[in-house]
Design a protein around this motif. Structure first.
Motif, PDB file in Angstrom:
ATOM      1  N   VAL A  99      41.700  35.815 -19.739  1.00 58.29           N
ATOM      2  CA  VAL A  99      41.402  36.218 -18.364  1.00 58.29           C
ATOM      3  C   VAL A  99      40.889  35.004 -17.590  1.00 58.29           C
ATOM      4  O   VAL A  99      40.061  34.246 -18.098  1.00 58.29           O
ATOM      5  N   ASP A 100      41.377  34.819 -16.361  1.00 63.71           N
ATOM      6  CA  ASP A 100      40.964  33.688 -15.546  1.00 63.71           C
ATOM      7  C   ASP A 100      39.442  33.642 -15.441  1.00 63.71           C
ATOM      8  O   ASP A 100      38.799  34.597 -14.974  1.00 63.71           O
ATOM      9  N   ALA A 101      38.843  32.532 -15.875  1.00 60.21           N
ATOM     10  CA  ALA A 101      37.381  32.432 -15.951  1.00 60.21           C
ATOM     11  C   ALA A 101      36.722  32.430 -14.579  1.00 60.21           C
ATOM     12  O   ALA A 101      35.632  32.982 -14.404  1.00 60.21           O
ATOM     13  N   THR A 102      37.379  31.811 -13.585  1.00 59.65           N
ATOM     14  CA  THR A 102      36.776  31.784 -12.247  1.00 59.65           C
ATOM     15  C   THR A 102      36.770  33.181 -11.623  1.00 59.65           C
ATOM     16  O   THR A 102      35.835  33.539 -10.898  1.00 59.65           O
ATOM     17  N   GLU A 103      37.800  33.981 -11.913  1.00 55.99           N
ATOM     18  CA  GLU A 103      37.818  35.354 -11.410  1.00 55.99           C
ATOM     19  C   GLU A 103      36.762  36.205 -12.108  1.00 55.99           C
ATOM     20  O   GLU A 103      36.116  37.053 -11.480  1.00 55.99           O
ATOM     21  N   LEU A 104      36.590  35.983 -13.408  1.00 57.27           N
ATOM     22  CA  LEU A 104      35.524  36.699 -14.127  1.00 57.27           C
ATOM     23  C   LEU A 104      34.161  36.378 -13.526  1.00 57.27           C
ATOM     24  O   LEU A 104      33.342  37.275 -13.280  1.00 57.27           O
ATOM     25  N   ALA A 105      33.900  35.088 -13.277  1.00 58.62           N
ATOM     26  CA  ALA A 105      32.599  34.670 -12.748  1.00 58.62           C
ATOM     27  C   ALA A 105      32.373  35.181 -11.328  1.00 58.62           C
ATOM     28  O   ALA A 105      31.227  35.392 -10.924  1.00 58.62           O
ATOM     29  N   ALA A 106      33.455  35.379 -10.584  1.00 57.25           N
ATOM     30  CA  ALA A 106      33.325  35.883  -9.215  1.00 57.25           C
ATOM     31  C   ALA A 106      32.995  37.370  -9.187  1.00 57.25           C
ATOM     32  O   ALA A 106      32.397  37.859  -8.217  1.00 57.25           O
ATOM     33  N   ARG A 107      33.352  38.093 -10.246  1.00 59.51           N
ATOM     34  CA  ARG A 107      33.216  39.550 -10.241  1.00 59.51           C
ATOM     35  C   ARG A 107      32.186  40.085 -11.233  1.00 59.51           C
ATOM     36  O   ARG A 107      31.817  41.262 -11.154  1.00 59.51           O
ATOM     37  N   HIS A 108      31.740  39.256 -12.154  1.00 61.36           N
ATOM     38  CA  HIS A 108      30.840  39.757 -13.188  1.00 61.36           C
ATOM     39  C   HIS A 108      29.647  38.832 -13.376  1.00 61.36           C
ATOM     40  O   HIS A 108      29.716  37.629 -13.107  1.00 61.36           O
ATOM     41  N   ASP A 227      24.025  32.491 -10.684  1.00 60.50           N
ATOM     42  CA  ASP A 227      24.622  33.392 -11.668  1.00 60.50           C
ATOM     43  C   ASP A 227      26.092  33.039 -11.899  1.00 60.50           C
ATOM     44  O   ASP A 227      26.576  33.070 -13.040  1.00 60.50           O
ATOM     45  N   THR A 228      26.796  32.678 -10.831  1.00 58.58           N
ATOM     46  CA  THR A 228      28.203  32.275 -10.978  1.00 58.58           C
ATOM     47  C   THR A 228      28.311  30.988 -11.778  1.00 58.58           C
ATOM     48  O   THR A 228      29.206  30.842 -12.620  1.00 58.58           O
ATOM     49  N   ALA A 229      27.391  30.040 -11.525  1.00 58.82           N
ATOM     50  CA  ALA A 229      27.397  28.785 -12.294  1.00 58.82           C
ATOM     51  C   ALA A 229      27.204  29.066 -13.775  1.00 58.82           C
ATOM     52  O   ALA A 229      27.898  28.490 -14.630  1.00 58.82           O
ATOM     53  N   LEU A 230      26.286  29.968 -14.102  1.00 58.75           N
ATOM     54  CA  LEU A 230      26.068  30.330 -15.506  1.00 58.75           C
ATOM     55  C   LEU A 230      27.338  30.912 -16.109  1.00 58.75           C
ATOM     56  O   LEU A 230      27.730  30.568 -17.235  1.00 58.75           O
ATOM     57  N   GLY A 231      28.007  31.799 -15.363  1.00 58.50           N
ATOM     58  CA  GLY A 231      29.227  32.412 -15.868  1.00 58.50           C
ATOM     59  C   GLY A 231      30.363  31.422 -16.045  1.00 58.50           C
ATOM     60  O   GLY A 231      31.116  31.486 -17.019  1.00 58.50           O
ATOM     61  N   LEU A 232      30.478  30.473 -15.117  1.00 61.12           N
ATOM     62  CA  LEU A 232      31.539  29.471 -15.200  1.00 61.12           C
ATOM     63  C   LEU A 232      31.334  28.512 -16.366  1.00 61.12           C
ATOM     64  O   LEU A 232      32.289  27.998 -16.948  1.00 61.12           O
ATOM     65  N   LEU A 233      30.073  28.260 -16.704  1.00 63.43           N
ATOM     66  CA  LEU A 233      29.739  27.262 -17.722  1.00 63.43           C
ATOM     67  C   LEU A 233      29.572  27.842 -19.117  1.00 63.43           C
ATOM     68  O   LEU A 233      29.229  27.113 -20.052  1.00 63.43           O
ATOM     69  N   VAL A 234      29.810  29.138 -19.277  1.00 63.99           N
ATOM     70  CA  VAL A 234      29.621  29.795 -20.574  1.00 63.99           C
ATOM     71  C   VAL A 234      30.332  29.043 -21.699  1.00 63.99           C
ATOM     72  O   VAL A 234      29.774  28.839 -22.774  1.00 63.99           O
ATOM     73  N   ASP A 235      31.566  28.607 -21.457  1.00 65.52           N
ATOM     74  CA  ASP A 235      32.312  27.910 -22.500  1.00 65.52           C
ATOM     75  C   ASP A 235      33.357  27.016 -21.855  1.00 65.52           C
ATOM     76  O   ASP A 235      33.747  27.229 -20.703  1.00 65.52           O
ATOM     77  N   HIS A 236      33.782  25.995 -22.598  1.00 61.91           N
ATOM     78  CA  HIS A 236      34.824  25.095 -22.093  1.00 61.91           C
ATOM     79  C   HIS A 236      35.569  24.480 -23.263  1.00 61.91           C
ATOM     80  O   HIS A 236      35.686  23.255 -23.371  1.00 61.91           O
TER      81      HIS A 236
END
Length: 419
Positions: A99-108, A227-236
């Protein structure tokens, strides 16, 4: 019988000499015996000889497994590859479990994304909280550190203290590790001293973390960026710290220890500390009002311009793009945003490098009254969830598989004893 000669079998099963086994595995003969010592191959001494023989089926099975685990690489200088279902980076985008990570971070929320990464299931509204015993142990340990201790020092000590307070930490079953993860992350945040006077420890994880990074009250838009930064940085994918976590998990270190391994690597200036360098650069640009002389000083000193370029993306880092879009909605972030754009435009005259997530984090931290180390703290807290996901995945693999063989280039033995 010499070691390079194949041995006959009394039972009809084909046996291989050490040389044949080494050639099939694509390794040196010494490595074949290392596989034996690690229990990955069985050997049989040649009757009346000095060599050993190996079951051909065993060797072929090990060769196929090694090829799978190395992504099909030959092992002759190629980069290490590890099978994972967690993160895919492809064509300037990245995905968590497809699932697109940026879309996940924008919605969750960060917590919801962490659960998705761990279990492949979305749990709307999930929040993390820690028991008083875990928080108290972590705070006591952190409070004993010198005042100049870095945030990563504090987080690493907090993780160790929380582990010591958990007698069930050696249970590596999935349910137990998930329970540890849901407690460890809020414990790490709670162990950091708040910088806002009169702050009460409540609210979302992003709210609790904000109070430990900025003396300013958090508005809704700012909390959304954090919160979005945390979600975006969860994994890479397999960043250096994540690889360290998988090595620890491969040795069956418990989850706290695996996270501690990641925190140790994160502190390097080429990894988690990169956002702090970008923060200082932005402050210099804001003070001088022009990126030109600041960039010139960096280049004159032979330093790489922080916050620019990423080896995995040809264009702009998608994490930076997502954060910049949110920061544009915050009026007080405008000066730092303009400074970041000035940095990108100035360096683009010579090298077409795009902004990366470190520069976006620097805009957030510099515009929010946070210290230069705040980006590293955000990165570490966020990435803890990803580390847990990789540890869980590694616990399901063969133990000690993350054990490469060294390529010895020293003096040829035997050497005389040193005087």
């Amino acid at each position: 019988m010499r070691d390079h000669e194949p041995a006959p079998s009394l039972h009809g099963d084909r046996r291989l000499s050490t040389k044949e086994a080494a050639e099939l595995l694509g390794v040196k003969p010494e490595t074949v015996y290392a596989y034996v010592s690690r229990g990955q191959l069985s050997s049989r001494r040649v009757p009346g000889g000095r060599g050993s023989t190996f079951d051909a089926k065993e060797v072929e099975t090990l060769a196929r497994r090694n090829k799978r685990e190395s992504g099909g690489s030959s092992g002759s200088g190629g980069e290490l590859s590890v099978r994972t279902r967690i993160t895919l980076i492809d064509a300037d985008r990245y995905y968590f479990r497809g699932v697109d990570a940026t879309e996940l971070a924008a919605r969750h929320s960060y917590e919801e994304i962490a659960e998705w990464l761990w279990t492949g299931r979305m749990r709307p509204g999930t929040t993390f909280s820690a028991p008083d015993t875990s928080v108290a142990a972590a705070r006591r340990a952190v409070d004993a550190l010198p005042e100049h201790a870095s945030p990563t020092d504090r987080l690493r000590v907090a993780a160790i203290a929380a582990a010591a307070a958990d007698p069930l930490r050696f249970d590596l079953s999935e349910d137990a590790v998930l329970g540890t993860a849901r407690i460890l992350i809020p414990t790490l945040v709670a162990a950091l001293p708040p910088v806002r006077i009169g702050y009460r420890d409540e609210g979302s994880l992003a709210e609790r973390l904000w109070a430990r990074l900025s003396p300013r009250a958090a508005d809704e838009a700012s909390l959304r960026v954090l919160d979005t930064a945390l979600g975006l940085l969860v994994d890479h994918d397999l960043a250096a710290s994540t690889l360290a976590v998988r090595v620890a998990a491969s040795a069956r270190a418990h989850a706290y220890a695996a996270v501690s391994a990641g925190l140790g690597v994160l502190e390097g200036p080429l990894h988690g500390a990169a956002s702090g360098l970008a923060h200082r650069l932005l402050n210099d640009v804001l003070e001088q009002g022009d990126a030109g002389p600041v960039i010139a000083d960096e280049l004159r000193a032979g330093r790489r311009i922080p916050g620019l370029g990423h080896r995995l993306y040809r264009g702009e880092d998608p994490r930076a793009r997502a954060l910049f879009a949110l920061l544009e909605e915050i009026p007080r972030a405008e000066p730092a945003l303009l400074a970041a754009r000035d940095v990108v435009a100035t360096t683009a005259r010579h090298t077409p490098l795009h902004a990366n997530v470190d520069l976006a984090l620097a805009v957030l931290t510099a515009s929010s009254g946070m210290p230069a180390t705040a980006g590293e703290t955000i990165f570490a807290v966020a990435r803890t969830a990803g580390w847990i996901a990789h540890a869980l995945e590694e616990y399901d693999e063969r133990p000690l598989r993350m054990r490469p063989s060294g390529l010895y280039v020293g003096a040829k033995p035997p050497q005389p004893l040193p005087e």
